[in-house]
Design an enzyme around this catalytic site. Sequence first.
Site, PDB file in Angstrom:
ATOM      1  N   GLN A 172       0.842  -1.199   0.000  1.00 41.39           N
ATOM      2  CA  GLN A 172       0.000   0.000   0.000  1.00 41.39           C
ATOM      3  C   GLN A 172       0.879   1.251   0.000  1.00 41.39           C
ATOM      4  O   GLN A 172       1.828   1.368   0.760  1.00 41.39           O
ATOM      5  CB  GLN A 172      -0.972   0.005   1.175  1.00 41.39           C
ATOM      6  N   HIS A 194      -2.710  -0.086  -3.912  1.00 40.69           N
ATOM      7  CA  HIS A 194      -3.736   0.448  -3.017  1.00 40.69           C
ATOM      8  C   HIS A 194      -4.130   1.869  -3.429  1.00 40.69           C
ATOM      9  O   HIS A 194      -5.267   2.134  -3.752  1.00 40.69           O
ATOM     10  CB  HIS A 194      -3.281   0.412  -1.553  1.00 40.69           C
ATOM     11  N   ASP A 236      -7.909   0.878  -4.034  1.00 47.36           N
ATOM     12  CA  ASP A 236      -8.998   1.147  -3.099  1.00 47.36           C
ATOM     13  C   ASP A 236      -9.545   2.538  -3.380  1.00 47.36           C
ATOM     14  O   ASP A 236      -8.819   3.534  -3.253  1.00 47.36           O
ATOM     15  CB  ASP A 236      -8.482   1.049  -1.666  1.00 47.36           C
ATOM     16  N   GLU A 273     -11.340  -1.952  -5.041  1.00 48.68           N
ATOM     17  CA  GLU A 273     -11.869  -2.150  -3.686  1.00 48.68           C
ATOM     18  C   GLU A 273     -12.815  -1.012  -3.316  1.00 48.68           C
ATOM     19  O   GLU A 273     -12.528   0.154  -3.566  1.00 48.68           O
ATOM     20  CB  GLU A 273     -10.713  -2.215  -2.690  1.00 48.68           C
ATOM     21  N   ASP A 307     -15.108  -4.124   1.066  1.00 50.87           N
ATOM     22  CA  ASP A 307     -14.427  -3.531   2.219  1.00 50.87           C
ATOM     23  C   ASP A 307     -15.459  -2.885   3.133  1.00 50.87           C
ATOM     24  O   ASP A 307     -15.757  -3.399   4.194  1.00 50.87           O
ATOM     25  CB  ASP A 307     -13.379  -2.517   1.754  1.00 50.87           C
ATOM     26  N   GLN A 329     -12.168  -8.406   1.626  1.00 50.94           N
ATOM     27  CA  GLN A 329     -11.095  -8.082   2.562  1.00 50.94           C
ATOM     28  C   GLN A 329     -11.498  -8.561   3.944  1.00 50.94           C
ATOM     29  O   GLN A 329     -12.566  -8.194   4.452  1.00 50.94           O
ATOM     30  CB  GLN A 329     -10.771  -6.591   2.637  1.00 50.94           C
ATOM     31  N   LYS A 331     -10.630  -7.855   7.312  1.00 55.37           N
ATOM     32  CA  LYS A 331      -9.934  -6.751   7.990  1.00 55.37           C
ATOM     33  C   LYS A 331      -9.639  -7.197   9.411  1.00 55.37           C
ATOM     34  O   LYS A 331     -10.439  -7.031  10.314  1.00 55.37           O
ATOM     35  CB  LYS A 331     -10.791  -5.490   7.941  1.00 55.37           C
ATOM     36  N   CYS A 361      -3.019  -0.042   8.062  1.00 50.64           N
ATOM     37  CA  CYS A 361      -1.696   0.552   8.261  1.00 50.64           C
ATOM     38  C   CYS A 361      -1.459   0.885   9.727  1.00 50.64           C
ATOM     39  O   CYS A 361      -0.320   1.045  10.167  1.00 50.64           O
ATOM     40  CB  CYS A 361      -1.575   1.813   7.418  1.00 50.64           C
TER      41      CYS A 361
END
Length: 425
Positions: A172, A194, A236, A273, A307, A329, A331, A361
């Site tokens: 990302q 990303h 994304d 995404e 997502d 995803q 998460k 992140c």
Amino acid sequence: MEITGIYATPGYSGFFFDDQRAIKQGAQQDGFTYTGTPVTEGFDEIRQAGETLIVDIELADGTVVRGDCAAVQYSGAGGRDPLFKAEEYAPVVEGPLANELEGRDATAFLDNAETLEELQVDGTRLHTAIRYGVSQALLAAAAEADNTTQTDVLADALGTEPAEEPVPVFGQSGDARYTNTEKMFVKGVPVLPHALINSVEKIGEDGGTLREYVEWLTERSQELGPDGYEPRFHIDVYGMIGEVFGAPYDRDEVVDYFADLEEAAAPYPLQIEGPMDVGARAEQIEAMVELRDGLADAGVDVDIVADEWCNTFEDVQAFVDAGAADIVQIKTPDLGGIHRSGQAVRYCEGTDTRAYLGGTCNETEISSRACAHVALATNAAQVLAKPGMGFDEGYMIVENEMRRTIARREREQLTADADEVTADD
């Protein structure tokens, strides 16, 4: 071997908490921060320092292992648990949670993790970040007590055969979507970048800015990538395609835009995404199905990644059962216990939906390494490079943890084979 102590220390995570609703409503960037008033409960600023709660588990032989409680960058949004404030939860970990787990057999990972999932304090289930971090420590404790890898502990708990090669890592870029992506090309990262397309400005009023960026990805990957490099592009858009085009999502204007993106990415595959965010799970699933049907009817080969509103294990089940995404995803901090992420990957087996073991992140090196073991144990389709937005550090942490583990398992297998030959002789 028994668990003899559990301790909690507030610390920092690898990025920041951002008020996603305020940003989507037009908060302006001021250098690295944002100006304006936060709108999501719990936030004092639109961007504020990320936090973790470091959890140490002590074993009967004096060994100490660790897990890190972490929550996603966009906490409190899209149906997630509220903003995680570490100091508030330290007494919970060292009090009622420690009382429940101390004295238990450290090797009983799945039983211990399920106990953690079900535990309530004052009638309330523990924050997902607590379940996530403590379960990491329980996983590390089981591996230490059994003198094995965390991958093997998870594989035993989930009934899987671990991957024999590293799972493709998804890099990302953050807002440095050109410089960081060029780094990824040089290192031959398999899935990227990303790109953080979270505003109309970044996608373009008619989507043209994103289309130009995808064209750049294709051209630059061929210039910088290693011989034989065949990346998969994953972008994304944080619902911005929905913001630009609106519903219905199977109409020609929307489908044609995806066809343009497919052409720009050729010859490489493209994953988008979060194409829209319609505000609730049922409606999000309906919109995603509508888009997928429109793309399928037109023969547009762009994969759609779930997502927004796909947070818990039950959410993953709902998206998979509805056929609402090519990829979901998972998460990791939002599912609670780390074993639940593994179970969610397994739920995708035998379906048309692939599992992307994601996260945020805003994690730590400890939680990221633990997730690398989930990826190996379940052979997920891809795994996120984390923590942070600098790319290199997260990629190193996740990729190297998988490589170390695979090498260890291979050495142990060679030793076991040699011992078997010796015994037969």
